[in-house]
Design a protein around this motif. Structure first.
Motif, PDB file in Angstrom:
ATOM      1  N   CYS A 204      11.469  12.581 -15.758  1.00 16.05           N
ATOM      2  CA  CYS A 204      10.792  13.924 -15.884  1.00 16.05           C
ATOM      3  C   CYS A 204       9.330  13.269 -16.539  1.00 16.05           C
ATOM      4  CB  CYS A 204      11.241  14.571 -17.154  1.00 16.05           C
ATOM      5  SG  CYS A 204      12.912  15.383 -16.776  1.00 16.05           S
ATOM      6  N   THR A 205       8.285  14.038 -16.114  1.00 18.83           N
ATOM      7  CA  THR A 205       7.113  13.743 -16.643  1.00 18.83           C
ATOM      8  C   THR A 205       6.503  14.954 -17.310  1.00 18.83           C
ATOM      9  OG1 THR A 205       6.440  12.411 -14.789  1.00 18.83           O
ATOM     10  CG2 THR A 205       4.633  13.149 -15.755  1.00 18.83           C
ATOM     11  N   ALA A 206       5.854  14.915 -18.531  1.00 17.55           N
ATOM     12  CA  ALA A 206       5.428  15.766 -19.288  1.00 17.55           C
ATOM     13  C   ALA A 206       3.983  15.473 -19.324  1.00 17.55           C
ATOM     14  CB  ALA A 206       5.893  15.637 -20.714  1.00 17.55           C
ATOM     15  N   THR A 207       3.060  16.593 -19.284  1.00 13.82           N
ATOM     16  CA  THR A 207       1.833  16.395 -19.494  1.00 13.82           C
ATOM     17  C   THR A 207       0.719  17.439 -20.158  1.00 13.82           C
ATOM     18  OG1 THR A 207       1.670  15.476 -17.089  1.00 13.82           O
ATOM     19  CG2 THR A 207      -0.466  16.049 -17.891  1.00 13.82           C
ATOM     20  N   VAL A 208      -0.081  16.793 -21.362  1.00 16.10           N
ATOM     21  CA  VAL A 208      -0.764  17.723 -21.848  1.00 16.10           C
ATOM     22  C   VAL A 208      -2.300  17.769 -21.275  1.00 16.10           C
ATOM     23  CG1 VAL A 208      -1.774  18.464 -24.234  1.00 16.10           C
ATOM     24  CG2 VAL A 208       0.510  17.295 -24.011  1.00 16.10           C
ATOM     25  N   ALA A 209      -2.984  18.786 -20.880  1.00 17.10           N
ATOM     26  CA  ALA A 209      -4.065  18.755 -20.034  1.00 17.10           C
ATOM     27  C   ALA A 209      -5.029  18.182 -20.911  1.00 17.10           C
ATOM     28  CB  ALA A 209      -4.366  20.234 -19.386  1.00 17.10           C
ATOM     29  N   ALA A 210      -6.097  18.014 -20.073  1.00 14.89           N
ATOM     30  CA  ALA A 210      -7.728  17.485 -20.799  1.00 14.89           C
ATOM     31  C   ALA A 210      -8.295  18.611 -21.555  1.00 14.89           C
ATOM     32  CB  ALA A 210      -8.440  16.966 -19.832  1.00 14.89           C
ATOM     33  N   THR A 211      -7.638  19.748 -21.037  1.00 12.67           N
ATOM     34  CA  THR A 211      -8.594  21.022 -21.859  1.00 12.67           C
ATOM     35  C   THR A 211      -7.732  21.585 -23.046  1.00 12.67           C
ATOM     36  OG1 THR A 211      -7.294  22.303 -20.167  1.00 12.67           O
ATOM     37  CG2 THR A 211      -9.521  21.894 -19.451  1.00 12.67           C
ATOM     38  N   ALA A 212      -6.806  21.136 -23.220  1.00 11.42           N
ATOM     39  CA  ALA A 212      -6.237  21.350 -24.901  1.00 11.42           C
ATOM     40  C   ALA A 212      -7.226  21.057 -25.643  1.00 11.42           C
ATOM     41  CB  ALA A 212      -4.896  20.693 -24.796  1.00 11.42           C
ATOM     42  N   ALA A 213      -7.239  21.878 -26.735  1.00  9.72           N
ATOM     43  CA  ALA A 213      -8.388  21.947 -27.686  1.00  9.72           C
ATOM     44  C   ALA A 213      -7.877  22.056 -29.004  1.00  9.72           C
ATOM     45  CB  ALA A 213      -9.700  22.992 -27.404  1.00  9.72           C
ATOM     46  N   ASP A 214      -8.680  21.546 -30.259  1.00  6.85           N
ATOM     47  CA  ASP A 214      -8.418  21.771 -31.701  1.00  6.85           C
ATOM     48  C   ASP A 214      -9.044  22.889 -31.879  1.00  6.85           C
ATOM     49  OD1 ASP A 214     -11.162  21.108 -31.986  1.00  6.85           O
ATOM     50  OD2 ASP A 214     -10.597  19.129 -32.610  1.00  6.85           O
ATOM     51  N   LEU A 215      -8.847  23.125 -33.279  1.00  5.77           N
ATOM     52  CA  LEU A 215      -9.574  24.691 -33.875  1.00  5.77           C
ATOM     53  C   LEU A 215     -10.802  24.502 -33.887  1.00  5.77           C
ATOM     54  CD1 LEU A 215      -6.890  25.171 -36.776  1.00  5.77           C
ATOM     55  CD2 LEU A 215      -6.927  26.040 -34.577  1.00  5.77           C
ATOM     56  N   ALA A 216     -11.509  23.545 -33.755  1.00  2.58           N
ATOM     57  CA  ALA A 216     -12.848  23.436 -33.826  1.00  2.58           C
ATOM     58  C   ALA A 216     -13.356  23.428 -32.323  1.00  2.58           C
ATOM     59  CB  ALA A 216     -13.401  22.210 -34.505  1.00  2.58           C
ATOM     60  N   GLY A 217     -12.595  23.307 -31.355  1.00  2.00           N
ATOM     61  CA  GLY A 217     -13.104  23.507 -30.106  1.00  2.00           C
ATOM     62  C   GLY A 217     -13.227  22.301 -29.290  1.00  2.00           C
ATOM     63  N   ASN A 218     -12.833  21.348 -30.037  1.00  5.27           N
ATOM     64  CA  ASN A 218     -12.905  19.912 -29.487  1.00  5.27           C
ATOM     65  C   ASN A 218     -11.712  19.629 -28.294  1.00  5.27           C
ATOM     66  OD1 ASN A 218     -15.229  18.740 -31.006  1.00  5.27           O
ATOM     67  ND2 ASN A 218     -13.743  18.980 -32.782  1.00  5.27           N
ATOM     68  N   ILE A 219     -11.923  19.269 -27.203  1.00  9.22           N
ATOM     69  CA  ILE A 219     -10.854  19.054 -26.256  1.00  9.22           C
ATOM     70  C   ILE A 219     -10.350  17.807 -26.280  1.00  9.22           C
ATOM     71  CG2 ILE A 219     -11.584  20.977 -24.711  1.00  9.22           C
ATOM     72  CD1 ILE A 219     -12.800  18.704 -22.993  1.00  9.22           C
ATOM     73  N   LEU A 220      -9.089  17.453 -25.541  1.00  8.52           N
ATOM     74  CA  LEU A 220      -8.699  16.073 -25.363  1.00  8.52           C
ATOM     75  C   LEU A 220      -9.569  15.238 -24.509  1.00  8.52           C
ATOM     76  CD1 LEU A 220      -5.599  16.342 -26.710  1.00  8.52           C
ATOM     77  CD2 LEU A 220      -4.749  15.926 -24.501  1.00  8.52           C
ATOM     78  N   GLY A 221      -9.967  15.682 -23.552  1.00  8.87           N
ATOM     79  CA  GLY A 221     -10.930  15.195 -22.908  1.00  8.87           C
ATOM     80  C   GLY A 221     -10.414  14.560 -21.613  1.00  8.87           C
ATOM     81  N   SER A 222      -9.163  14.011 -21.820  1.00  2.85           N
ATOM     82  CA  SER A 222      -8.438  13.261 -20.480  1.00  2.85           C
ATOM     83  C   SER A 222      -7.024  13.732 -20.812  1.00  2.85           C
ATOM     84  CB  SER A 222      -8.643  11.898 -20.332  1.00  2.85           C
ATOM     85  OG  SER A 222      -7.999  11.071 -21.749  1.00  2.85           O
TER      86      SER A 222
END
Length: 237
Positions: A204-222
């Motif tokens: 199985c492959t789990a993925t968290v997208a690059a657009t997931a963001a913290d509370l300040a709006g900073n995104i994962l980026g990749s």
């Protein structure tokens, strides 16, 4: 003429004469908090001041403590407002001290009667650090994950739940076959809850997208992906 019953105060033993320039107001005001680190500091005088007496020698800024803050000082054309413009952003989350000294004089050469000192606290530095996935469950390359397991991604900081959904936290297997489920996020922890048991003996492959963001709006980026293999067993709840 003065209205009946009114009188004009005059200097005397109980009412001293007021002479010389004064600082009428400041910006930020004394005791202010949450002051932007990009702010300038200003002082408004009661009368026009001598431009030669308004400089970084007579209008100073320090913080934290007595650490000098470099900058430049200007006086408006009317001579009544002095502005200290810091050379860089103010230090974040500290108490700053502004001082206009008695070296400041009006156009007649009369100085302030005493130093004018005020304090303000700057805002905390904005969060500009992107989040990252710190750990997962099942762990990366886990060889025998239970088929009834939830999939968890723990981040380095609290995430914005609005950005953690079935579109940004996905699970597939075998191959690119989507595995349906629901997603929730509390603080640093995002959970993918499969709608049914995972397929046994499957990569199985789990993925968290690059657009997931913290509370300040900073995104994962990749995007962050990891794989694990299921067993044919269930974990005991």
């Amino acid at each position: 003429a003065l209205a009946s019953g009114c009188y004009e105060p005059v200097a005397g033993p109980d009412i001293p004469a007021v002479s010389g320039p004064r600082v009428l107001s400041t910006l930020p005001p004394d005791g202010a908090s949450g002051v932007p680190i990009t702010a300038s500091v200003s002082a408004v005088f009661s009368e026009p001041m001598d431009p030669a007496s308004i400089s970084t020698a007579t209008f100073t800024l320090a913080g934290p403590g007595t650490t000098p803050i470099s900058g430049s000082v200007t006086l408006n054309p009317e001579g009544t407002t002095a502005v200290f413009d810091p050379a860089a952003d103010l230090p974040a989350g500290v108490v700053c001290t502004a001082t206009v000294t008695t070296g400041a004089k009006n156009t007649a050469g009369t100085p302030l009667s005493k130093n004018r000192v005020w304090h303000f606290t700057t805002a905390e530095a904005p969060d500009t650090t992107p989040p990252a996935v710190a750990s997962t469950s099942p762990a990366k390359d886990e060889p025998a994950a239970a088929v009834n397991t939830n999939v968890i991604a723990n981040s380095t900081e609290a995430m914005n739940p609005v950005t953690i959904t079935t579109s940004t936290f996905t699970l597939t297997g075998p191959g690119a076959t989507p595995i349906p489920g629901s997603v929730s996020c509390t603080g640093n922890t995002a959970v993918f809850d499969p709608a049914s048991d995972l397929p046994a003996g499957t990569l199985c492959t789990a993925t968290v997208a690059a657009t997931a963001a913290d509370l300040a709006g900073n995104i994962l980026g990749s995007a962050y992906s990891w794989t694990f293999t299921t067993s044919d067993r269930k974990s005991v709840v």
